[in-house]
Design a protein around this motif. Sequence first.
Motif, mmCIF file in Angstrom:
data_model
loop_
_atom_site.group_PDB
_atom_site.id
_atom_site.type_symbol
_atom_site.label_atom_id
_atom_site.label_comp_id
_atom_site.label_asym_id
_atom_site.label_seq_id
_atom_site.Cartn_x
_atom_site.Cartn_y
_atom_site.Cartn_z
ATOM 1 N N THR A 20 1.001 -0.914 0.264
ATOM 2 C CA THR A 20 -0.319 -0.280 0.008
ATOM 3 C C THR A 20 1.278 0.741 -0.554
ATOM 4 O O THR A 20 2.037 0.795 0.647
ATOM 5 N N ARG A 21 0.427 1.872 -0.309
ATOM 6 C CA ARG A 21 1.191 3.530 -0.920
ATOM 7 C C ARG A 21 0.059 4.542 0.088
ATOM 8 O O ARG A 21 -0.684 4.664 0.736
ATOM 9 N N TRP A 22 0.753 5.687 0.540
ATOM 10 C CA TRP A 22 0.574 6.876 1.456
ATOM 11 C C TRP A 22 -0.537 6.600 0.874
ATOM 12 O O TRP A 22 -1.553 7.253 1.068
ATOM 13 N N ALA A 23 -1.283 7.862 -0.241
ATOM 14 C CA ALA A 23 -1.867 7.838 -1.461
ATOM 15 C C ALA A 23 -2.695 6.710 -1.208
ATOM 16 O O ALA A 23 -4.283 7.284 -2.023
ATOM 17 N N ASP A 24 -2.783 5.888 -0.640
ATOM 18 C CA ASP A 24 -4.124 4.413 -1.339
ATOM 19 C C ASP A 24 -5.242 5.109 0.140
ATOM 20 O O ASP A 24 -5.963 5.076 0.368
ATOM 21 N N ASN A 25 -4.823 5.698 1.297
ATOM 22 C CA ASN A 25 -5.512 6.213 2.479
ATOM 23 C C ASN A 25 -6.623 7.020 1.829
ATOM 24 O O ASN A 25 -6.588 8.086 1.314
ATOM 25 N N ASP A 26 -7.806 6.809 2.002
ATOM 26 C CA ASP A 26 -8.633 8.328 2.152
ATOM 27 C C ASP A 26 -8.972 8.556 3.902
ATOM 28 O O ASP A 26 -8.368 7.835 4.990
ATOM 29 N N VAL A 27 -9.593 10.137 3.766
ATOM 30 C CA VAL A 27 -9.933 10.106 5.228
ATOM 31 C C VAL A 27 -10.471 9.211 6.077
ATOM 32 O O VAL A 27 -10.042 9.739 7.362
ATOM 33 N N TYR A 28 -10.762 8.071 5.975
ATOM 34 C CA TYR A 28 -11.433 7.714 7.000
ATOM 35 C C TYR A 28 -10.193 6.339 7.385
ATOM 36 O O TYR A 28 -10.338 5.992 7.980
ATOM 37 N N GLY A 29 -9.154 6.574 6.714
ATOM 38 C CA GLY A 29 -7.274 5.901 7.386
ATOM 39 C C GLY A 29 -7.669 4.711 6.919
ATOM 40 O O GLY A 29 -6.655 3.455 7.205
ATOM 41 N N HIS A 30 -8.469 4.246 5.822
ATOM 42 C CA HIS A 30 -7.742 3.003 5.705
ATOM 43 C C HIS A 30 -8.038 3.049 3.430
ATOM 44 O O HIS A 30 -8.532 4.362 3.615
ATOM 45 N N VAL A 31 -7.627 1.928 2.792
ATOM 46 C CA VAL A 31 -7.492 2.104 1.430
ATOM 47 C C VAL A 31 -9.102 2.588 1.157
ATOM 48 O O VAL A 31 -9.550 2.127 1.512
ATOM 49 N N ASN A 32 -9.170 3.698 0.308
ATOM 50 C CA ASN A 32 -10.026 3.965 -0.637
ATOM 51 C C ASN A 32 -10.987 2.449 -1.440
ATOM 52 O O ASN A 32 -10.218 2.196 -1.388
ATOM 53 N N ASN A 33 -11.953 2.808 -1.629
ATOM 54 C CA ASN A 33 -12.470 1.043 -2.126
ATOM 55 C C ASN A 33 -12.426 1.548 -3.835
ATOM 56 O O ASN A 33 -12.101 0.583 -4.747
ATOM 57 N N VAL A 34 -12.168 2.769 -4.825
ATOM 58 C CA VAL A 34 -11.664 2.552 -6.301
ATOM 59 C C VAL A 34 -10.131 2.061 -5.814
ATOM 60 O O VAL A 34 -9.437 1.757 -7.536
ATOM 61 N N THR A 35 -9.048 2.270 -5.124
ATOM 62 C CA THR A 35 -7.959 2.071 -4.712
ATOM 63 C C THR A 35 -7.246 -0.010 -5.646
ATOM 64 O O THR A 35 -6.817 -0.367 -6.198
ATOM 65 N N PRO A 79 0.550 1.351 6.021
ATOM 66 C CA PRO A 79 1.631 0.463 6.103
ATOM 67 C C PRO A 79 0.941 -1.101 6.226
ATOM 68 O O PRO A 79 0.932 -0.777 6.975
ATOM 69 N N GLU A 80 0.551 -1.466 4.363
ATOM 70 C CA GLU A 80 0.370 -3.047 4.242
ATOM 71 C C GLU A 80 1.234 -3.361 3.324
ATOM 72 O O GLU A 80 0.571 -2.489 2.335
ATOM 73 N N LEU A 81 1.223 -4.479 3.255
ATOM 74 C CA LEU A 81 1.436 -4.994 2.288
ATOM 75 C C LEU A 81 0.344 -6.031 1.868
ATOM 76 O O LEU A 81 0.410 -7.323 2.790
ATOM 77 N N LEU A 82 -0.123 -6.429 0.747
ATOM 78 C CA LEU A 82 -1.254 -7.150 0.522
ATOM 79 C C LEU A 82 -0.463 -8.319 -0.718
ATOM 80 O O LEU A 82 -0.200 -7.497 -1.567
#
Length: 152
Positions: A20-35, A79-82
């Motif tokens: 994951t990248r810093w920019a993947d997170n949305d304002v709710y603190g998790h990866v945004n659905n479109v990502t 930061p997470e590895l998926l």
Amino acid sequence: MTRPQPWPRQSFSYLHPTPTRWADNDVYGHVNNVTYYAYFDTAVNALLLARGVLDIQAGDTIGLVVETGCTFFAPASFPELLHVGVRVATLGKSSVRYELAVFRADEAEGEDAVACAQGHFVHVYVDRDTRRPVPIPADLRAVLESLQTGEL
């Protein structure tokens, strides 16, 4: 409507590591659905490039996404590895339906590991210039067949 159940890690013979990248997170603190769609697209194309069956610059045949879908079960964040699992559900004359699932790397090896998100892409293979459907080239079909049978 019955909610789908998350697919198990064991049902995927190919996993693409995806940090994951810093920019993947949305304002709710998790990866945004479109990502997740970008993760899916990257995993499929990285696999095809690695197997030498996709020439993104000059290939005569290209795959166009004509349908997508995703179901979410649990959040991921930076930061997470998926790991993105890729398999082939349906293989037609000029199209393929990929099924994809996102697993947390730290859970990916467990016997009871299940997807935090899963979905599908349908690619129709077309002539680069005319954008008209063409049969899937033999070398690409061989890779897709091996993915479909779980031998990849």
